[in-house]
Write a protein that holds these residues in place. Structure first.
Motif, PDB file in Angstrom:
ATOM      1  N   LEU A  82      -5.395   6.269  -1.756  1.00 33.35           N
ATOM      2  CA  LEU A  82      -4.548   5.125  -1.430  1.00 33.35           C
ATOM      3  C   LEU A  82      -4.421   4.222  -2.644  1.00 33.35           C
ATOM      4  CD1 LEU A  82      -5.955   4.156   2.096  1.00 33.35           C
ATOM      5  CD2 LEU A  82      -4.258   5.900   1.490  1.00 33.35           C
ATOM      6  N   ARG A 130     -15.031  -2.876  -0.774  1.00 33.31           N
ATOM      7  CA  ARG A 130     -14.619  -4.077  -1.482  1.00 33.31           C
ATOM      8  C   ARG A 130     -15.000  -3.945  -2.943  1.00 33.31           C
ATOM      9  NH1 ARG A 130     -16.369  -9.123   2.490  1.00 33.31           N
ATOM     10  NH2 ARG A 130     -15.625  -8.202   4.426  1.00 33.31           N
ATOM     11  N   ARG A 182      -9.605  -1.070   7.671  1.00 35.52           N
ATOM     12  CA  ARG A 182      -8.888  -0.118   8.506  1.00 35.52           C
ATOM     13  C   ARG A 182      -8.967  -0.549   9.963  1.00 35.52           C
ATOM     14  NH1 ARG A 182     -12.888   5.173   7.810  1.00 35.52           N
ATOM     15  NH2 ARG A 182     -14.623   4.402   9.124  1.00 35.52           N
ATOM     16  N   CYS A 232      -4.797  -3.153   2.675  1.00 34.79           N
ATOM     17  CA  CYS A 232      -5.316  -3.741   1.451  1.00 34.79           C
ATOM     18  C   CYS A 232      -5.356  -5.260   1.633  1.00 34.79           C
ATOM     19  CB  CYS A 232      -4.375  -3.352   0.314  1.00 34.79           C
ATOM     20  SG  CYS A 232      -4.745  -4.069  -1.290  1.00 34.79           S
ATOM     21  N   TRP A 247     -10.390  -2.960   1.022  1.00 38.35           N
ATOM     22  CA  TRP A 247      -9.684  -2.048   1.925  1.00 38.35           C
ATOM     23  C   TRP A 247     -10.320  -2.184   3.297  1.00 38.35           C
ATOM     24  CZ3 TRP A 247      -5.272   0.493   1.021  1.00 38.35           C
ATOM     25  CH2 TRP A 247      -4.897   0.714  -0.307  1.00 38.35           C
ATOM     26  N   GLU A 267       0.829  -1.205   0.000  1.00 42.65           N
ATOM     27  CA  GLU A 267       0.000   0.000   0.000  1.00 42.65           C
ATOM     28  C   GLU A 267       0.864   1.256   0.000  1.00 42.65           C
ATOM     29  OE1 GLU A 267      -2.047  -2.861   3.044  1.00 42.65           O
ATOM     30  OE2 GLU A 267      -0.014  -2.220   2.538  1.00 42.65           O
ATOM     31  N   LEU A 307      -8.205   3.503  -3.418  1.00 37.58           N
ATOM     32  CA  LEU A 307      -9.273   3.987  -2.549  1.00 37.58           C
ATOM     33  C   LEU A 307      -9.182   5.506  -2.528  1.00 37.58           C
ATOM     34  CD1 LEU A 307     -11.619   3.131  -0.683  1.00 37.58           C
ATOM     35  CD2 LEU A 307     -10.038   3.425   1.244  1.00 37.58           C
ATOM     36  N   CYS A 361      -2.774   0.277  -3.875  1.00 39.49           N
ATOM     37  CA  CYS A 361      -2.290  -1.033  -3.440  1.00 39.49           C
ATOM     38  C   CYS A 361      -1.883  -1.808  -4.690  1.00 39.49           C
ATOM     39  CB  CYS A 361      -3.372  -1.769  -2.673  1.00 39.49           C
ATOM     40  SG  CYS A 361      -2.983  -3.490  -2.278  1.00 39.49           S
ATOM     41  N   TRP A 404      -2.733 -10.022   2.848  1.00 39.00           N
ATOM     42  CA  TRP A 404      -2.826  -8.686   3.455  1.00 39.00           C
ATOM     43  C   TRP A 404      -1.551  -7.899   3.222  1.00 39.00           C
ATOM     44  CZ3 TRP A 404      -7.260  -7.057   5.926  1.00 39.00           C
ATOM     45  CH2 TRP A 404      -8.227  -8.041   6.151  1.00 39.00           C
ATOM     46  N   ILE A 411     -13.851   2.993  -4.277  1.00 32.79           N
ATOM     47  CA  ILE A 411     -12.868   1.948  -4.582  1.00 32.79           C
ATOM     48  C   ILE A 411     -12.893   1.684  -6.078  1.00 32.79           C
ATOM     49  CG2 ILE A 411     -14.497   0.047  -4.143  1.00 32.79           C
ATOM     50  CD1 ILE A 411     -12.093  -1.541  -2.989  1.00 32.79           C
ATOM     51  N   TYR A 445      -4.786   1.818   7.223  1.00 32.14           N
ATOM     52  CA  TYR A 445      -5.591   1.246   6.151  1.00 32.14           C
ATOM     53  C   TYR A 445      -4.813   0.095   5.511  1.00 32.14           C
ATOM     54  CZ  TYR A 445      -9.122   4.846   6.492  1.00 32.14           C
ATOM     55  OH  TYR A 445     -10.134   5.652   6.947  1.00 32.14           O
ATOM     56  N   SER A 474     -14.104  -3.549   7.752  1.00 28.65           N
ATOM     57  CA  SER A 474     -14.105  -3.464   6.303  1.00 28.65           C
ATOM     58  C   SER A 474     -14.559  -2.077   5.880  1.00 28.65           C
ATOM     59  CB  SER A 474     -15.042  -4.520   5.720  1.00 28.65           C
ATOM     60  OG  SER A 474     -15.126  -4.403   4.320  1.00 28.65           O
TER      61      SER A 474
END
Length: 119
Positions: free
Chosen positions: A20, A50, A38, A96, A36, A6, A81, A22, A109, A70, A94, A47
Motif C-alpha cells: 500500500l 505507525r 484498518r 492512512c 496505517w 491511498e 505498508l 499513501c 485521514w 511500514i 486500510y 491501528s
C-alpha cells in the motif's frame, strides 16, 4: 492538515503480498507522524502500524509483526505498508492517517483502500 490518498489495495490469495502507498499533499510531510489503520465490516477501526516523522521509530500491532513493514520516503511525501504472508483475517479497508508529531491523535485521514485476502 494534509490531504492523503491511498493506493495499492486489491484481492490476493492467502500467503500473498501487497504494498500500500499513501501520498500526502503539502510541503511539511516530514513534520508528520504517519499511521496505517484498518477497519473490517462490523468491527472497530484498529491501528496496524505507525512511523515517526523521521522514520526512526515504528510500531506494529502484534498480529502483523514480522509480516508487515511500514516505511516512508519524505522526499516523495509517501508512506508505504508492505504486507507479506497475508491472511484472510487481514481483510479490511486500510486507511492512512497523519498527525503533527506534537499531537496525541491522528487528525488527517485518507479515504481508504480495500484489501481482500481469499482463503
Amino acid at each position: 492538515q494534509v490531504q492523503l490518498v491511498e493506493s495499492g489495495g486489491g484481492l490476493v490469495q492467502a500467503g500473498g503480498s501487497l504494498r500500500l502507498s499513501c501520498v500526502a499533499s503539502g510541503r511539511t510531510f516530514n513534520k508528520y507522524d504517519m499511521g496505517w489503520f484498518r477497519q473490517a465490516p462490523g468491527k472497530e477501526r484498529e491501528s496496524v502500524a505507525r512511523i515517526t516523522s523521521s522514520g526512526t521509530v515504528t510500531y506494529y500491532r502484534d498480529s502483523v509483526k514480522g509480516r508487515f513493514t511500514i516505511s516512508r520516503d519524505n522526499a516523495k511525501n509517501t508512506v508505504y505498508l508492505q504486507m507479506n504472508r497475508l491472511k484472510p483475517e487481514d481483510t479490511a479497508v486500510y486507511l492512512c492517517a497523519a498527525k503533527e508529531r506534537w499531537r496525541a491523535d491522528f487528525g488527517s485521514w485518507g479515504q481508504g483502500t480495500q484489501v481482500t485476502v481469499s482463503s
